[in-house]
Design a protein around this motif. Structure first.
Motif, short mmCIF file in Angstrom:
data_model
loop_
_atom_site.label_atom_id
_atom_site.label_comp_id
_atom_site.label_asym_id
_atom_site.label_seq_id
_atom_site.Cartn_x
_atom_site.Cartn_y
_atom_site.Cartn_z
N ALA A 127 0.84 -1.20 0.00
CA ALA A 127 0.00 0.00 0.00
C ALA A 127 0.87 1.24 0.00
O ALA A 127 1.95 1.26 0.61
N VAL A 128 0.41 2.28 -0.71
CA VAL A 128 1.18 3.52 -0.73
C VAL A 128 0.25 4.73 -0.87
O VAL A 128 -0.74 4.67 -1.60
N PRO A 129 0.56 5.81 -0.13
CA PRO A 129 -0.10 7.08 -0.42
C PRO A 129 0.71 7.74 -1.53
O PRO A 129 1.94 7.66 -1.52
N SER A 130 0.05 8.37 -2.48
CA SER A 130 0.82 8.92 -3.58
C SER A 130 0.25 10.21 -4.11
O SER A 130 -0.97 10.37 -4.23
N ALA A 131 1.16 11.13 -4.45
CA ALA A 131 0.78 12.36 -5.12
C ALA A 131 0.53 12.10 -6.59
O ALA A 131 0.03 12.95 -7.31
N GLY A 132 0.92 10.92 -7.06
CA GLY A 132 0.71 10.59 -8.47
C GLY A 132 1.72 9.61 -9.01
O GLY A 132 1.42 8.45 -9.29
N ASN A 133 2.96 10.07 -9.12
CA ASN A 133 3.97 9.25 -9.80
C ASN A 133 4.41 8.03 -9.00
O ASN A 133 4.71 6.99 -9.58
N ALA A 134 4.44 8.14 -7.69
CA ALA A 134 4.83 6.97 -6.89
C ALA A 134 3.80 5.87 -7.03
O ALA A 134 4.13 4.68 -7.06
N GLY A 135 2.53 6.27 -7.12
CA GLY A 135 1.46 5.29 -7.30
C GLY A 135 1.63 4.53 -8.61
O GLY A 135 1.55 3.29 -8.64
N GLY A 136 1.87 5.27 -9.69
CA GLY A 136 2.07 4.62 -10.99
C GLY A 136 3.23 3.65 -10.95
O GLY A 136 3.16 2.53 -11.48
N ALA A 137 4.31 4.07 -10.29
CA ALA A 137 5.50 3.21 -10.21
C ALA A 137 5.21 1.98 -9.36
O ALA A 137 5.54 0.85 -9.75
N LEU A 138 4.54 2.16 -8.22
CA LEU A 138 4.23 0.98 -7.40
C LEU A 138 3.33 0.03 -8.17
O LEU A 138 3.55 -1.19 -8.17
N ALA A 139 2.31 0.58 -8.84
CA ALA A 139 1.38 -0.27 -9.60
C ALA A 139 2.15 -1.12 -10.61
O ALA A 139 1.91 -2.33 -10.74
N ALA A 140 3.08 -0.50 -11.30
CA ALA A 140 3.84 -1.22 -12.35
C ALA A 140 4.72 -2.32 -11.74
O ALA A 140 4.72 -3.46 -12.20
N TYR A 141 5.47 -1.98 -10.71
CA TYR A 141 6.42 -2.97 -10.14
C TYR A 141 5.69 -4.06 -9.37
O TYR A 141 6.12 -5.21 -9.38
N ALA A 142 4.57 -3.71 -8.71
CA ALA A 142 3.79 -4.74 -8.02
C ALA A 142 3.22 -5.71 -9.05
O ALA A 142 3.27 -6.94 -8.85
N ALA A 143 2.70 -5.20 -10.16
CA ALA A 143 2.16 -6.08 -11.21
C ALA A 143 3.26 -7.02 -11.70
O ALA A 143 3.07 -8.23 -11.83
N ARG A 144 4.42 -6.45 -11.93
CA ARG A 144 5.55 -7.25 -12.44
C ARG A 144 5.97 -8.32 -11.43
O ARG A 144 6.43 -9.40 -11.80
#
Ligand SMILES: Cc1ncc(COP(=O)(O)O)c(C=O)c1O
Ligand SMILES: [Zn+2]
Length: 385
Positions: A127-144
């Motif tokens: 889980a992450v709180p995000s202003a925007g870009n951290a969320g996109g990055a977490l989503a990508a690496y978690a999926a991977r």
């Protein structure tokens, strides 16, 4: 791997690296990974780097993750360092273009390392709180990595970031509030939900990914650091990470004692670090009614405030606030002179350069590096008006 333990940045208490950790269990402050640099330096030399892959995993011996474990990677790091002669004028200006990372921002660096470690240590739901870009990055690496991502974003987050997270398969919750409210919501629910909190600096390995900004800069300048660094500061993870990298590189005997003057650049209507720096404070009070289109700078309270402020002072740098109108205007100036559609956070640094040059705080011919931390493409809502 050469990480020996985690150490509290405030009370110095040691914690084990081999289990999932968030903040210091004694004082609640961020933990740093401590690397056995003597051992790491025996296998990793500056010469050896020249032969390695471009991604940040080229610094493998200086990063966490046992050597037999495959990192969760999308090709992050190894971004270009571009000379910006036209915008720079009489300053020797360079742009570290972090928009060329996976998911178009420097957040990929931290998330590649942190998701790799979280997976290795057994987390399944992140889980992450995000202003925007951290969320996109977490989503990508978690999926991977095959892990679940739960992302809490302010409702005002740029649309591109929200859509990106959803299309990468993350669970997205929009919160009526700021990133600090998103963080509080995760803190409230994480135990019952079984989430591992990946908030910046509340997790010890995102900063290890971010420190590679400092290693790359030194390597790209043939192991000579620039005179000045301008860094768009929200949580300050990149700034703190680079400073850690400079210390590590000096210990490795890769660079000398010289440090760049480090400047934090923030938005006029969300400038807690600028205000604390000017007041001579060692921590930064929460900034009320925080507003800016540069969502990465919409961080009213940073948990690593005392680390940021001490770096700005020790390096004889400073802190500058730029208003949104000027960020937007400067984006086009950078775009038309250098061919990069920068994020408003990056644009703020270019405006800060002009201000610092006029104020005589940067001299002609000094070597200055600006971190363009993201891409303007994610912020069409800001530029459409
Ligand atoms: C484009 C961009 N620049 C800068 C920042 C601030 O980064 P830091 O937390 O390292 O200060 C962010 C954080 O969200 C960001 O997305
Ligand atoms: Zn502590």
């Amino acid at each position: 791997m050469f990480v020996t333990h985690l150490e509290c940045t405030a009370c110095r208490l040691h914690h084990e690296w081999s289990r999932l950790q968030n903040l210091c269990t004694a004082c609640g402050k961020p933990l740093f990974a401590i690397v056995d640099l003597t051992a790491a330096g025996r296998t990793l030399t500056r010469e050896a780097l020249a032969t390695r892959e471009k991604s940040l995993w080229r610094y493998r011996e200086l990063l966490p993750l046992p050597e037999y474990v495959e990192p969760v990677s999308l090709g992050e790091g190894g971004t270009p360092l571009l000379r910006a002669a036209r915008f720079g004028g009489d300053v020797d200006l360079w742009i570290k273009d972090e928009s060329q990372n996976p998911t178009q921002s420097f957040k990929a660096r931290g998330m590649s390392v942190a998701v790799s470690m979280a997976k290795y240590l057994g987390a399944t739901k992140l889980a992450v709180p995000s202003a925007g870009n951290a969320g996109g990055a977490l989503a990508a690496y978690a999926a991977r990595a095959g892990l679940e991502a739960n992302i809490f974003m302010p409702r005002e987050t740029p649309r591109a970031n929200i859509i990106e997270c959803r299309e990468l398969g993350a669970h997205v919750t929009l919160v009526d509030g700021l990133i600090t409210d998103c963080g509080a919501e995760i803190a409230r629910r994480k135990t019952t939900e079984g989430w591992f909190d990946m908030s910046t600096l509340k997790e010890p390995y995102r900063i290890e990914g971010k420190k590679t900004l400092g290693y790359e800069l030194a390597e790209q300048f043939d192991w000579k650091l620039p005179d000045v660094i301008l860094y768009p500061t929200g949580g300050g993870t990149g700034l703190i990470g680079m400073w850690k990298a400079f210390y590590e590189m000096e210990t490795l005997d890769w660079i000398g004692k010289k440090r760049p003057r480090m400047f934090s650049v923030q938005a006029t209507d969300c400038a807690p670090i600028v205000r604390a720096f000017e007041n001579g404070d060692s921590t930064a009070a929460e900034f009320a009614n925080a507003r800016t289109c540069a969502s990465g700078l919409r961080v009213p309270k940073a948990i690593g405030d005392y680390l940021i402020l001490s770096i700005l002072r020790e390096s004889h740098g400073g802190a500058v606030a730029i208003d949104d109108e000027e960020m937007i205007r400067t984006t086009r100036e950078v775009g038309s002179s250098e061919g990069l559609f920068v994020a408003p956070e990056g644009a703020a640094c270019f405006a800060a350069l002009q201000y610092l040059r006029r104020a005589g705080k940067i001299a002609s011919a000094e070597r200055v590096v600006i971190f363009n931390t993201g891409s303007g493409i994610k912020y069409l809502d800001c530029y459409e008006a």
